[in-house]
Every structure is written in structure tokens, then in C-alpha cells.
Design a protein around this motif. Structure first.
Motif, PDB file in Angstrom:
ATOM      1  N   CYS A 114      -3.244   5.128  -0.719  1.00  0.00           N
ATOM      2  CA  CYS A 114      -3.567   4.876   0.683  1.00  0.00           C
ATOM      3  C   CYS A 114      -4.856   5.591   1.074  1.00  0.00           C
TER       4      CYS A 114
ATOM      5  N   LEU B 269       0.831  -1.210   0.000  1.00  0.00           N
ATOM      6  CA  LEU B 269       0.000   0.000   0.000  1.00  0.00           C
ATOM      7  C   LEU B 269       0.862   1.256   0.000  1.00  0.00           C
TER       8      LEU B 269
ATOM      9  N   HIS C 179      -6.363   1.316   7.996  1.00  0.00           N
ATOM     10  CA  HIS C 179      -6.102   2.088   6.782  1.00  0.00           C
ATOM     11  C   HIS C 179      -5.945   3.578   7.068  1.00  0.00           C
TER      12      HIS C 179
ATOM     13  N   VAL D  43      -2.341   3.797   8.020  1.00  0.00           N
ATOM     14  CA  VAL D  43      -1.501   3.680   6.822  1.00  0.00           C
ATOM     15  C   VAL D  43      -1.508   4.998   6.053  1.00  0.00           C
TER      16      VAL D  43
END
Length: 105
Positions: A36, A28, A69, A72
Motif C-alpha cells: 500500500c 491492495l 492511496h 488505503v
């Protein structure tokens, strides 16, 4: 939970230079901040759908995906969990309406 988020954020940070072929997080991150952010958006929509449906277990699972996420996406832009915590601390004790009214346009 904060400890868990800090461990997860540290793991994500450690994957920044990892081989994208061996780590989903590295894969990612290697695609850049835009990808992302896109993935964070997808996971957010999935969580919204489960919230509307009312499936508690699925919402819990999707919420975990959203949090992963989000971390991230933040790491892709070098924003740390500590940065976010500092912003939350700055807002602590302040009315949400007052805080929003004081934001720059």
C-alpha cells in the motif's frame, strides 16, 4: 470535501475484509501495508510529474489517486482519517517553522 473523504475512508475500511478478487481496495490491502505504501509512492510521483508539466486536469486526476492511496495506506496501518484530522487540529494556528522545530528528532 471533508465529507467526501470521510465517505471514501469508510468505503476503504469496509473493504478490509472483502474478497480481493472483487475489489481493487481489498486487493491492495491484502498485499499488506508495504505494498500500500509502495502504491502511494507511485501515485505521488505521478502527481509530481503532472505538477511539473503544468497539466491541470492530469494533476487533478493524479491528486485524487494520491488521496485515495493515502487513505488505503493509512487503513493498512489502522490510522484513521480522524487521527490525521486530530493531528492537523493540534497544529492549527501554529507556524509551520515552529511546529517542525518542535518535532522529536
Amino acid at each position: 470535501m471533508s465529507d467526501m473523504l470521510h465517505r471514501l475512508a469508510a468505503t476503504i475500511q469496509s473493504r478490509k475484509g472483502a474478497d480481493p478478487e472483487t475489489s481493487w481496495t481489498a486487493k491492495l490491502l491484502s498485499k499488506g501495508p508495504e505494498k500500500c505504501a509502495e502504491k502511494f509512492g507511485e501515485e505521488s510521483v505521478e502527481a509530481i510529474i503532472e505538477a511539473v508539466k503544468g497539466d491541470r486536469a492530469r494533476l487533478t486526476s493524479e491528486a485524487a489517486d494520491v488521496m485515495f492511496h493515502l487513505l488505503v495506506m493509512l487503513a493498512a496501518r489502522d490510522v484513521t482519517l480522524a487521527d490525521v484530522e486530530a493531528e492537523l487540529a493540534r497544529r492549527d494556528g501554529q507556524s509551520g517553522l515552529a511546529e517542525k522545530a518542535n518535532r522529536p528528532a
